[in-house]
Scaffold this motif. Structure first.
Motif, PDB file in Angstrom:
ATOM      1  N   ILE A   1     -37.499 126.977  25.530  1.00 30.76           N
ATOM      2  CA  ILE A   1     -38.014 126.325  24.317  1.00 30.76           C
ATOM      3  C   ILE A   1     -37.636 124.849  24.316  1.00 30.76           C
ATOM      4  O   ILE A   1     -38.433 123.993  23.929  1.00 30.76           O
ATOM      5  CB  ILE A   1     -37.515 127.057  23.046  1.00 30.76           C
ATOM      6  N   THR A   2     -36.421 124.548  24.771  1.00 27.45           N
ATOM      7  CA  THR A   2     -35.990 123.148  24.850  1.00 27.45           C
ATOM      8  C   THR A   2     -36.944 122.354  25.741  1.00 27.45           C
ATOM      9  O   THR A   2     -37.348 121.236  25.385  1.00 27.45           O
ATOM     10  CB  THR A   2     -34.543 123.038  25.384  1.00 27.45           C
ATOM     11  N   ALA A   3     -37.305 122.913  26.887  1.00 30.91           N
ATOM     12  CA  ALA A   3     -38.234 122.227  27.790  1.00 30.91           C
ATOM     13  C   ALA A   3     -39.573 121.954  27.094  1.00 30.91           C
ATOM     14  O   ALA A   3     -40.109 120.847  27.179  1.00 30.91           O
ATOM     15  CB  ALA A   3     -38.451 123.050  29.054  1.00 30.91           C
ATOM     16  N   ILE A   4     -40.080 122.945  26.382  1.00 27.65           N
ATOM     17  CA  ILE A   4     -41.356 122.789  25.671  1.00 27.65           C
ATOM     18  C   ILE A   4     -41.237 121.731  24.575  1.00 27.65           C
ATOM     19  O   ILE A   4     -42.124 120.889  24.402  1.00 27.65           O
ATOM     20  CB  ILE A   4     -41.819 124.145  25.090  1.00 27.65           C
ATOM     21  N   VAL A   5     -40.122 121.758  23.853  1.00 24.26           N
ATOM     22  CA  VAL A   5     -39.898 120.782  22.775  1.00 24.26           C
ATOM     23  C   VAL A   5     -39.801 119.363  23.348  1.00 24.26           C
ATOM     24  O   VAL A   5     -40.355 118.414  22.779  1.00 24.26           O
ATOM     25  CB  VAL A   5     -38.632 121.150  21.954  1.00 24.26           C
ATOM     26  N   LEU A   6     -39.119 119.210  24.480  1.00 26.34           N
ATOM     27  CA  LEU A   6     -39.006 117.888  25.111  1.00 26.34           C
ATOM     28  C   LEU A   6     -40.387 117.357  25.506  1.00 26.34           C
ATOM     29  O   LEU A   6     -40.697 116.181  25.264  1.00 26.34           O
ATOM     30  CB  LEU A   6     -38.100 117.963  26.344  1.00 26.34           C
ATOM     31  N   ILE A   7     -41.192 118.211  26.093  1.00 23.23           N
ATOM     32  CA  ILE A   7     -42.546 117.799  26.481  1.00 23.23           C
ATOM     33  C   ILE A   7     -43.356 117.440  25.234  1.00 23.23           C
ATOM     34  O   ILE A   7     -44.059 116.425  25.205  1.00 23.23           O
ATOM     35  CB  ILE A   7     -43.233 118.890  27.319  1.00 23.23           C
ATOM     36  N   GLY A   8     -43.234 118.258  24.195  1.00 21.66           N
ATOM     37  CA  GLY A   8     -43.923 117.966  22.929  1.00 21.66           C
ATOM     38  C   GLY A   8     -43.473 116.646  22.323  1.00 21.66           C
ATOM     39  O   GLY A   8     -44.289 115.892  21.785  1.00 21.66           O
ATOM     40  N   ALA A   9     -42.188 116.347  22.433  1.00 20.10           N
ATOM     41  CA  ALA A   9     -41.658 115.095  21.883  1.00 20.10           C
ATOM     42  C   ALA A   9     -42.225 113.890  22.626  1.00 20.10           C
ATOM     43  O   ALA A   9     -42.572 112.874  22.006  1.00 20.10           O
ATOM     44  CB  ALA A   9     -40.128 115.094  21.963  1.00 20.10           C
ATOM     45  N   VAL A  10     -42.341 113.996  23.935  1.00 16.22           N
ATOM     46  CA  VAL A  10     -42.920 112.897  24.715  1.00 16.22           C
ATOM     47  C   VAL A  10     -44.397 112.727  24.371  1.00 16.22           C
ATOM     48  O   VAL A  10     -44.879 111.604  24.202  1.00 16.22           O
ATOM     49  CB  VAL A  10     -42.712 113.130  26.234  1.00 16.22           C
ATOM     50  N   MET A  11     -45.103 113.841  24.240  1.00 14.37           N
ATOM     51  CA  MET A  11     -46.517 113.765  23.859  1.00 14.37           C
ATOM     52  C   MET A  11     -46.668 113.123  22.473  1.00 14.37           C
ATOM     53  O   MET A  11     -47.574 112.317  22.256  1.00 14.37           O
ATOM     54  CB  MET A  11     -47.144 115.153  23.896  1.00 14.37           C
ATOM     55  N   ALA A  12     -45.763 113.474  21.559  1.00 12.89           N
ATOM     56  CA  ALA A  12     -45.837 112.920  20.199  1.00 12.89           C
ATOM     57  C   ALA A  12     -45.661 111.408  20.207  1.00 12.89           C
ATOM     58  O   ALA A  12     -46.408 110.689  19.545  1.00 12.89           O
ATOM     59  CB  ALA A  12     -44.778 113.577  19.308  1.00 12.89           C
ATOM     60  N   ILE A  13     -44.678 110.928  20.973  1.00 21.19           N
ATOM     61  CA  ILE A  13     -44.434 109.472  20.966  1.00 21.19           C
ATOM     62  C   ILE A  13     -45.552 108.729  21.684  1.00 21.19           C
ATOM     63  O   ILE A  13     -45.909 107.618  21.305  1.00 21.19           O
ATOM     64  CB  ILE A  13     -43.031 109.116  21.529  1.00 21.19           C
ATOM     65  N   LYS A  14     -46.124 109.367  22.697  1.00 22.15           N
ATOM     66  CA  LYS A  14     -47.253 108.718  23.396  1.00 22.15           C
ATOM     67  C   LYS A  14     -48.474 108.593  22.483  1.00 22.15           C
ATOM     68  O   LYS A  14     -49.285 107.705  22.662  1.00 22.15           O
ATOM     69  CB  LYS A  14     -47.611 109.480  24.671  1.00 22.15           C
ATOM     70  N   LYS A  15     -48.563 109.494  21.491  1.00 18.53           N
ATOM     71  CA  LYS A  15     -49.655 109.422  20.519  1.00 18.53           C
ATOM     72  C   LYS A  15     -49.276 108.561  19.321  1.00 18.53           C
ATOM     73  O   LYS A  15     -50.029 108.457  18.366  1.00 18.53           O
ATOM     74  CB  LYS A  15     -50.029 110.831  20.050  1.00 18.53           C
ATOM     75  N   GLY A  16     -48.055 107.986  19.352  1.00 19.14           N
ATOM     76  CA  GLY A  16     -47.621 107.099  18.281  1.00 19.14           C
ATOM     77  C   GLY A  16     -47.010 107.806  17.088  1.00 19.14           C
ATOM     78  O   GLY A  16     -46.782 107.180  16.056  1.00 19.14           O
ATOM     79  N   ASN A  17     -46.740 109.090  17.204  1.00 17.49           N
ATOM     80  CA  ASN A  17     -46.163 109.837  16.093  1.00 17.49           C
ATOM     81  C   ASN A  17     -44.634 109.831  16.210  1.00 17.49           C
ATOM     82  O   ASN A  17     -44.029 110.763  16.713  1.00 17.49           O
ATOM     83  CB  ASN A  17     -46.707 111.269  16.084  1.00 17.49           C
ATOM     84  N   ARG A  18     -44.037 108.741  15.753  1.00 26.84           N
ATOM     85  CA  ARG A  18     -42.594 108.533  15.875  1.00 26.84           C
ATOM     86  C   ARG A  18     -41.804 109.566  15.082  1.00 26.84           C
ATOM     87  O   ARG A  18     -40.765 110.034  15.532  1.00 26.84           O
ATOM     88  CB  ARG A  18     -42.235 107.121  15.431  1.00 26.84           C
ATOM     89  N   LYS A  19     -42.269 109.922  13.902  1.00 26.42           N
ATOM     90  CA  LYS A  19     -41.527 110.875  13.060  1.00 26.42           C
ATOM     91  C   LYS A  19     -41.459 112.253  13.724  1.00 26.42           C
ATOM     92  O   LYS A  19     -40.401 112.884  13.756  1.00 26.42           O
ATOM     93  CB  LYS A  19     -42.186 110.971  11.675  1.00 26.42           C
TER      94      LYS A  19
END
Length: 194
Positions: free
Chosen positions: A56-74
């Motif tokens: 789950i940590t791996a998935i969350v890390l990937i999701g976090a990178v995707m979020a910041i690349k889309k500009g969703n800082r929060k």
């Protein structure tokens, strides 16, 4: 100037935590509750849970990178905080399991704690692959502690240029640790004594 003082304020804590956690885990890893007369059933249900936590940590890390690349800082911030919480949960479960259970030897099919010639022949060179993955997982899990903390503090201090620079190192290493945690579990799980 305030941002620099925030970083400096946390640096001593980062150093302390980066030293204390591996030392305490190393000490606790060597402690078996039964050696102190505390009879506790091995927490044998924990390894698949903490392996899942790594996944789950791996998935969350990937999701976090995707979020910041889309500009969703929060969302990025929330996911990274969640990834840290997952890593802490993993650590607590890992230590608890190892304090209540005997170590498992890779390839020990009969669970006697000894790898005989037949068992060695059965696993062959897979044993070396297992140890390479395990050792790199352990060493990088130690190295990742200060990297995660520095990366997180730089974001808190809103030093996003410095944050991005270190995050490019932290992310792949942390992702490797999370993924190899799952791989180590999958490889060792057939040898757990039930």
């Amino acid at each position: 100037m305030e941002d620099n003082s925030l970083e400096k304020k946390y640096n001593k804590y980062i150093v302390a935590v980066s030293i204390v956690i591996p030392v305490v885990v190393g000490i606790l890893f060597g402690i078996k509750l039964k050696d102190f007369g505390i009879e506790v059933e091995p927490l044998s249900f924990l390894p698949p849970i903490y392996a899942t936590t790594n996944g789950i940590t791996a998935i969350v890390l990937i999701g976090a990178v995707m979020a910041i690349k889309k500009g969703n800082r929060k969302l990025h911030e929330r996911l990274m905080t969640f990834a840290i919480a997952l890593s802490l949960a993993f650590l607590v479960m890992y230590v608890a399991y190892h304090m209540t259970a005997d170590s498992t030897k890779f390839g020990d099919l009969n669970h006697d704690g000894v790898l005989d010639k037949i068992e060695e022949a059965g696993i062959g060179s897979l044993r070396y692959l297992y140890f390479v993955i395990l050792i790199t997982h352990i060493l990088l899990s130690i190295a990742i502690i200060p990297l995660v903390l520095v990366t997180y503090v730089r974001a808190l201090a809103q030093k996003f240029d410095k944050h991005r620079k270190i995050a490019k190192i932290t992310f792949p290493l942390w992702l490797y640790v999370a993924i190899t945690g799952v791989i180590v579990y999958v490889m060792i799980s057939p040898y757990y004594a039930n």
